[in-house]
Write a protein that holds these residues in place. Structure first.
Motif, PDB file in Angstrom:
ATOM      1  N   PRO A  32       8.073  77.720  71.093  1.00  0.00           N
ATOM      2  CA  PRO A  32       7.128  78.453  72.019  1.00  0.00           C
ATOM      3  C   PRO A  32       8.006  79.816  72.707  1.00  0.00           C
ATOM      4  CG  PRO A  32       7.767  76.378  73.012  1.00  0.00           C
ATOM      5  CD  PRO A  32       8.242  76.142  71.482  1.00  0.00           C
ATOM      6  N   GLU A  33       7.437  80.734  72.816  1.00  0.00           N
ATOM      7  CA  GLU A  33       7.827  81.778  73.690  1.00  0.00           C
ATOM      8  C   GLU A  33       7.935  81.580  75.144  1.00  0.00           C
ATOM      9  OE1 GLU A  33       9.792  84.525  72.514  1.00  0.00           O
ATOM     10  OE2 GLU A  33       9.334  83.978  70.143  1.00  0.00           O
ATOM     11  N   LEU A  34       9.110  81.641  75.770  1.00  0.00           N
ATOM     12  CA  LEU A  34       9.276  81.633  77.201  1.00  0.00           C
ATOM     13  C   LEU A  34       8.462  82.921  78.049  1.00  0.00           C
ATOM     14  CD1 LEU A  34      12.819  80.511  78.064  1.00  0.00           C
ATOM     15  CD2 LEU A  34      10.777  79.294  78.754  1.00  0.00           C
ATOM     16  N   GLY A  35       8.723  83.848  77.125  1.00  0.00           N
ATOM     17  CA  GLY A  35       7.982  85.135  77.712  1.00  0.00           C
ATOM     18  C   GLY A  35       9.086  85.870  78.764  1.00  0.00           C
ATOM     19  N   PHE A  36      10.083  85.262  78.927  1.00  0.00           N
ATOM     20  CA  PHE A  36      11.080  85.867  79.683  1.00  0.00           C
ATOM     21  C   PHE A  36      12.463  85.499  79.309  1.00  0.00           C
ATOM     22  CE2 PHE A  36       9.686  82.135  81.914  1.00  0.00           C
ATOM     23  CZ  PHE A  36      10.980  81.529  81.842  1.00  0.00           C
TER      24      PHE A  36
END
Length: 539
Positions: A224-228
């Protein structure tokens, strides 16, 4: 054999721009429970990830300690970019309820849960329904155990004297105390078995779902992407989808899978008790009927049921036969022959099995700092046990890649790059595999963090935490860099010096590097946490 020296870093290639950074992991002290706050660099700001926050029931001053911990978290940040709840156990969840007034002032951007908590997942729904049925049976079994007159009047279990001492000597906990302790893990309590209170683990988890701006359910094998925080990857390792592995908590006797094998835990599912306790509307399917008949201590012809609740397996009797049986049963001379509550002895085994199965639903995450061969991994396995660990070795990233493919990643790669291992299940005997786990953690900078309070675990709960053989191996693998929640910074090297042979000890430069990155955190009441910084770089 001499311990490898610290890994030599090659200089960055000409033209690249190495950016030194560090992730801080704060482990809260003096609790038997998990609570870890990660501070992650993201450009000119810091992001925050909280992994669990709970304290085992019965710990003295638990509510006060939970409020100290939550106040410290709030002093660091009022926004949790990610809240990870590994699994539904009180020692991972209670703090959100005990310190709810402080936590109400903290925003949760994302809540990460395992797929086993997903209300839209059919497999998860079926597993959850089975777990709830077992919880109901356990609660009713506890009540039957507690209310049985001959049991409660027995001197060993009587409430007429202080259960903590007799003739000046401490008493071992009775079966009712031990069962109550195990049920607490399953979220049955703290207001009593069978009571669904606002402080139950299920209720706490539901409130967290409502609080979070977004809820994400994680499946093994995904990334999953952390988004940061560019340069940080997250790998989801568990819990497994394979239900055989999901239910496998104990190692096999003919394989040295852990540092010591555990004893067998019986799988008596108390089918007869289930029928008797759940009422007239209960029914058994064909498989349950067969298992019930095989589990009966006597043949059906020797049984005289007191009612017709077991008619579906052919147990019927007329009023005359029932009256004769009751008159013999009520004769005091036959008391010695009664086995009325013997079946309840299996309740504790079932509760322990439920506890272990819940541990195996732990959301397991590996955070990779940087990329490629010089990446550094932080491993947070929750309380995952042997079945979950074994399942990780079937995973490869990206999905569909084969082991050995260029740029593919497997669990052996991640374990080899692990520089911080959050030791599973408070360093119990069966939550850190040998060949499939710790022995694959070969990075020379390996550090272990153990969320344990040994005095409470050993003296109050009679649990061997940390398990000595595992602790000794952790000390060897890390060169003594074992950070414990019940020990101060100054105790770490002293323990290593007393434990390790000369050839396994770190040199002065390695110890200095370690201690330069380890801080003690205190509040006005004293020591509160230990925080370790893991430096890394991205090009």
């Amino acid at each position: 054999m001499a311990r490898p020296t610290t890994q030599v870093r090659r200089p960055a290639e000409q033209g690249s721009k190495a950016q030194p950074r560090s992730v801080s992991v704060r482990m809260y002290r003096d609790i038997l429970g998990d609570c870890f706050l990660l501070r992650v660099p993201d450009g000119d700001r810091t992001r925050h990830i909280l992994i669990d926050c709970g304290i085992l029931q019965g710990m003295p001053g638990a509510t006060e300690q939970a409020n100290r911990i939550m106040a410290d978290i709030k002093s660091v940040t009022t926004v949790l970019d990610v809240l990870v709840v590994t699994h539904e156990h009180v020692d991972h969840l209670s703090g959100f309820e005990q310190a709810k007034s402080i936590f109400s002032e903290v925003t949760v951007s994302e809540l990460w849960l395992a797929w086993t908590e997903d209300p839209r997942d059919e497999q998860a729904m079926r597993l959850r329904a089975g777990r709830e049925k077992v919880k109901t049976l356990l609660a009713k079994s506890y009540t039957a155990f507690a209310n049985y007159k001959s049991f409660m009047s027995h001197p060993e279990y009587s409430d007429d004297e202080d259960p903590s001492e007799a003739d000046g000597e401490p008493l071992e906990p009775g079966p009712l105390d031990e069962l109550s302790s195990v049920l607490a893990f399953a979220g049955i309590g703290p207001d009593g078995p069978g009571v669904k209170s606002a402080s139950s683990t299920a209720a706490i988890l539901e409130r967290l779902k409502l609080k979070a701006e977004r809820v994400r359910y994680m499946t093994p094998g995904t990334k999953p992407e952390l988004g940061f925080a560019s340069g940080i990857g997250v790998y989801v390792l568990g819990p497994p989808r394979d239900e055989k592995l999901l239910r496998r908590s104990d190692p096999r006797k003919n394989h040295a899978e852990v540092y010591q094998l555990s004893g067998d835990v019986g799988e008596d599912y108390l089918l007869a008790a289930s029928v008797m306790l759940e009422g007239e509307d209960s029914s058994l399917d064909a498989d349950d009927l067969q298992r019930l008949q095989m589990s009966l201590p006597f043949g059906l012809r020797a049984m005289v049921p007191l009612d017709n609740r077991l008619a579906e397996i052919g147990l019927r009797t007329d009023d005359a036969a029932r009256s004769t049986a009751l008159s013999s049963y009520d004769d005091p001379a036959n008391d010695w022959r009664k086995v009325d509550i013997d079946w309840l002895g299996a309740t504790e085994a079932l509760a322990l099995k439920l506890d272990s199965d819940t541990n195996n639903t732990s959301l397991v995450l590996a955070f990779e700092l940087g990329e490629g061969p010089h990446g550094r991994v932080l491993l947070f396995p929750g309380d995952a046990q042997i079945g979950s660990w074994l399942s990780w070795h079937d995973l490869t990233w990206p999905p569909g890649a084969q082991k050995g493919d260029i740029d593919s990643v497997n669990v052996a790669d991640l374990l080899a790059k692990t520089v911080l291992y959050k030791v599973g299940h408070h360093a119990s005997h069966n939550a850190t595999p040998r060949e499939f786990g710790l022995e694959l953690m070969t990075h020379p900078d390996l550090v272990a963090m153990i969320p344990v309070e040994e005095a409470f675990a050993n003296n109050s709960k009679h649990w061997k935490m940390p398990f000595r053989a595992l602790l000794d191996r952790l000390v060897e693998k890390t060169g003594g860099r074992v950070i414990r929640a019940d020990r101060a910074k100054a105790d770490i090297k002293a323990y290593a010096d007393d434990t390790l042979s000369i050839e396994l000890q770190l040199d002065a430069r390695q110890w200095q590097s370690f201690f330069d990155n380890l801080d003690e955190i205190s509040d006005h009441q004293g020591p509160l946490a230990l925080e370790y910084r893991i430096p890394y770089s991205t090009s």
